[in-house]
Design an enzyme around this catalytic site. Structure first.
Site, PDB file in Angstrom:
ATOM      1  N   GLU A  35      -6.791   4.609   3.331  1.00  0.00           N
ATOM      2  CA  GLU A  35      -7.038   3.532   2.379  1.00  0.00           C
ATOM      3  C   GLU A  35      -8.458   3.605   1.816  1.00  0.00           C
ATOM      4  O   GLU A  35      -8.686   3.293   0.644  1.00  0.00           O
ATOM      5  CB  GLU A  35      -6.790   2.184   3.061  1.00  0.00           C
ATOM      6  CG  GLU A  35      -5.397   2.065   3.675  1.00  0.00           C
ATOM      7  CD  GLU A  35      -5.263   2.711   5.057  1.00  0.00           C
ATOM      8  OE1 GLU A  35      -4.138   2.732   5.573  1.00  0.00           O
ATOM      9  OE2 GLU A  35      -6.262   3.207   5.616  1.00  0.00           O
ATOM     10  N   TYR A 103      -6.260  13.122  17.035  1.00  0.00           N
ATOM     11  CA  TYR A 103      -6.719  11.742  16.874  1.00  0.00           C
ATOM     12  C   TYR A 103      -7.357  11.229  18.159  1.00  0.00           C
ATOM     13  O   TYR A 103      -6.861  11.484  19.255  1.00  0.00           O
ATOM     14  CB  TYR A 103      -5.542  10.802  16.544  1.00  0.00           C
ATOM     15  CG  TYR A 103      -4.987  10.936  15.159  1.00  0.00           C
ATOM     16  CD1 TYR A 103      -5.799  10.751  14.040  1.00  0.00           C
ATOM     17  CD2 TYR A 103      -3.628  11.207  14.945  1.00  0.00           C
ATOM     18  CE1 TYR A 103      -5.277  10.850  12.750  1.00  0.00           C
ATOM     19  CE2 TYR A 103      -3.105  11.303  13.664  1.00  0.00           C
ATOM     20  CZ  TYR A 103      -3.935  11.131  12.577  1.00  0.00           C
ATOM     21  OH  TYR A 103      -3.419  11.224  11.311  1.00  0.00           O
ATOM     22  N   ASN A 166       3.472   6.637   4.170  1.00  0.00           N
ATOM     23  CA  ASN A 166       2.684   7.425   5.132  1.00  0.00           C
ATOM     24  C   ASN A 166       3.163   7.373   6.576  1.00  0.00           C
ATOM     25  O   ASN A 166       2.519   6.784   7.438  1.00  0.00           O
ATOM     26  CB  ASN A 166       1.224   6.945   5.091  1.00  0.00           C
ATOM     27  CG  ASN A 166       0.314   7.929   4.389  1.00  0.00           C
ATOM     28  OD1 ASN A 166       0.604   9.123   4.338  1.00  0.00           O
ATOM     29  ND2 ASN A 166      -0.772   7.433   3.841  1.00  0.00           N
ATOM     30  N   GLU A 245       5.571  21.677  -1.684  1.00  0.00           N
ATOM     31  CA  GLU A 245       6.211  22.871  -1.111  1.00  0.00           C
ATOM     32  C   GLU A 245       5.127  23.653  -0.387  1.00  0.00           C
ATOM     33  O   GLU A 245       4.192  24.151  -1.015  1.00  0.00           O
ATOM     34  CB  GLU A 245       6.799  23.750  -2.219  1.00  0.00           C
ATOM     35  CG  GLU A 245       7.911  23.092  -3.002  1.00  0.00           C
ATOM     36  CD  GLU A 245       8.267  23.890  -4.252  1.00  0.00           C
ATOM     37  OE1 GLU A 245       7.642  24.941  -4.505  1.00  0.00           O
ATOM     38  OE2 GLU A 245       9.169  23.434  -4.978  1.00  0.00           O
ATOM     39  N   GLY A 280      -6.169  14.215   2.637  1.00  0.00           N
ATOM     40  CA  GLY A 280      -6.451  13.224   1.599  1.00  0.00           C
ATOM     41  C   GLY A 280      -5.735  13.506   0.292  1.00  0.00           C
ATOM     42  O   GLY A 280      -5.922  12.777  -0.685  1.00  0.00           O
ATOM     43  N   ASP A 283      -3.559  10.579  -0.563  1.00  0.00           N
ATOM     44  CA  ASP A 283      -4.386   9.419  -0.925  1.00  0.00           C
ATOM     45  C   ASP A 283      -4.947   9.584  -2.338  1.00  0.00           C
ATOM     46  O   ASP A 283      -5.053   8.612  -3.088  1.00  0.00           O
ATOM     47  CB  ASP A 283      -5.548   9.257   0.059  1.00  0.00           C
ATOM     48  CG  ASP A 283      -5.068   9.227   1.501  1.00  0.00           C
ATOM     49  OD1 ASP A 283      -3.995   8.635   1.748  1.00  0.00           O
ATOM     50  OD2 ASP A 283      -5.738   9.800   2.374  1.00  0.00           O
TER      51      ASP A 283
END
Length: 330
Positions: A35, A103, A166, A245, A280, A283
Site C-alpha cells: 500500500e 518474511y 493480493n 507470463e 512492487g 502495486d
C-alpha cells in the site's frame, strides 16, 4: 483528490544485485510494502497521497516516515503503537533461479493493532479514495478486523474503495481462510485489482468452462472471470486483472484487462526481457490504474497507463516505482 492507502510498510533487506543471501556480508536496506508503494506512485504522479499504518516509536520507523515524505507522501495519519517494524528479506533471482522472499513480520505494530486503535474520522478527513490490499487482513486476526472496519468506515463516508486482492499463502496463518475474509471485504469495494490466482484463492471464483488454447479464448476466459466477480458483487464497478507470463526470472510477458460490466478492455502486451526488480510490479499497476481512472476520459487509456507504469517498474530497483507521468506516457 485526496488518496489514502492503508497497510504494512516493512524494512526491506536485499542481497546485493543477483547475489544469494550472505554471499557477501551485506544487505541493502530500503523500505517497502504494497500500500505504501501505491501511495509513492500516486505522489510521483503529482497526486495528493497519504499513507496510513501503525509503526513503533523508534529511529527505524522515523527513517521510514522520512523516506515516504521524500516522495511527498503525507505521513501525518500514521499511528504509533506497540510492537516492532516488520522486515522482509529479498534475494533477486536470475534466469532459471527464482527470487526468494523471507518474511519476518510477526508481532509488528500493525499486526498487533486492533479495532479502536485508529480514529477513522481523523484518518479519512478530506479523503475521496481509499486503497487497501489483501495483504493487511492476512497479517493477523486483529489486522483483519481493522481491515474490515476500514472499508466499512470508508463506505459510510461515501469514499471510493479500491482493493488489490493480493493473495499471499504464506501469511494466512491465524485460522481463517483468505476467502472467508476477502469475500466480506469485497462487498465494500468499488474497484478490484487482481490476478487470476487472487480471484480463485481470495474470492473462490473460477472459470472452468473456457478452454485456454489461444489468445482469443484467453480473452473470453478473463472476460468470463470478471463477469462472474461483478455478478457476485453488484456494488463493484469494475475489476482489473493483470496477466503475467513468467518465462524466467529475467523475462516476463506483461499485460492486463479491465471489465466494468459493460465493456471489456485489453491492454497492449509488453515483453520485459531484462528484469531488474519485479517486486512492487503489481502495486505500480494499482497506482497507475488509480491515477489513470481519475485522469483519462476512457478506461482503455487508464488501463494502458497502468500497464506502462508497471512495465517500467521492472527496471527500477526497490519497492517504489520512481517514475513520473511523462516517463509513463513516453
Amino acid at each position: 483528490m485526496k488518496f489514502l492507502t492503508f497497510g504494512e510498510i516493512m524494512l526491506r533487506l536485499k542481497a546485493p544485485g543477483q547475489e544469494c543471501f550472505f554471499q557477501s556480508p551485506m544487505l541493502e536496506a530500503t523500505f517497502g510494502g504494497g500500500e505504501a508503494n501505491v501511495a509513492v506512485s500516486l505522489a510521483n504522479y503529482g497526486e495528493d497521497a497519504a499513507f496510513l499504518t501503525v509503526l513503533p516509536d523508534n529511529a527505524i520507523a522515523d527513517a521510514c516516515k522520512a523516506e515516504l515524505r521524500r516522495f511527498d507522501v503525507d505521513t501525518r495519519r500514521i499511528v504509533t503503537g506497540e510492537g516492532r517494524m516488520g522486515i522482509y528479506y529479498l534475494e533477486g533471482g536470475a534466469n532459471q533461479r527464482p527470487s526468494k522472499v523471507v518474511y519476518d513480520r510477526a508481532y509488528s505494530a500493525i499486526a498487533l493493532a486492533k479495532p479502536g486503535d485508529i480514529d477513522w474520522d481523523k484518518a479519512f478527513d478530506g479523503v475521496a479514495w481509499f486503497h487497501i490490499t489483501g495483504i493487511t487482513p492476512a497479517i493477523s486476526e486483529s489486522a483483519m478486523e481493522l481491515s474490515v472496519e476500514s472499508v466499512k468506515e470508508a463506505k459510510k463516508r461515501g469514499i471510493t474503495v479500491s482493493c488489490d486482492l493480493n493473495y499471499r499463502k504464506n501469511l494466512w496463518k491465524y485460522g481463517k481462510k483468505a476467502s472467508e475474509v476477502m469475500r466480506e471485504i469485497a462487498k465494500y469495494v468499488d474497484v478490484a485489482i487482481a490476478n487470476e490466482e487472487d480471484v480463485q484463492k481470495s474470492l473462490e471464483i473460477t472459470v472452468d468452462d473456457v478452454n485456454v488454447e489461444s489468445g482469443e479464448l484467453d480473452r473470453a476466459k478473463y472476460r468470463a472471470l470478471g463477469d462472474k466477480v461483478l455478478a457476485a458483487y453488484p456494488d463493484m464497478k469494475m475489476i482489473a486483472i493483470t496477466l503475467r507470463e513468467s518465462h524466467s526470472a529475467d523475462w516476463n510477458g506483461w499485460a492486463a484487462c479491465l471489465n466494468d460490466g459493460k465493456d471489456f478492455y485489453v491492454s497492449r502486451k509488453y515483453e520485459i526481457r531484462d528484469i531488474v526488480d519485479r517486486v512492487g510490479g503489481g502495486d505500480s499497476f494499482a497506482g497507475g490504474l488509480l491515477y489513470g481512472l481519475n485522469h483519462y476520459e476512457d478506461k482503455q487509456s487508464a488501463l494502458e497507463f497502468a500497464v506502462a507504469a508497471s512495465c517500467l517498474k521492472h527496471s527500477v530497483i526497490g519497492d517504489f516505482n520512481r517514475v513520473n507521468v511523462s516517463d509513463v506516457t513516453k
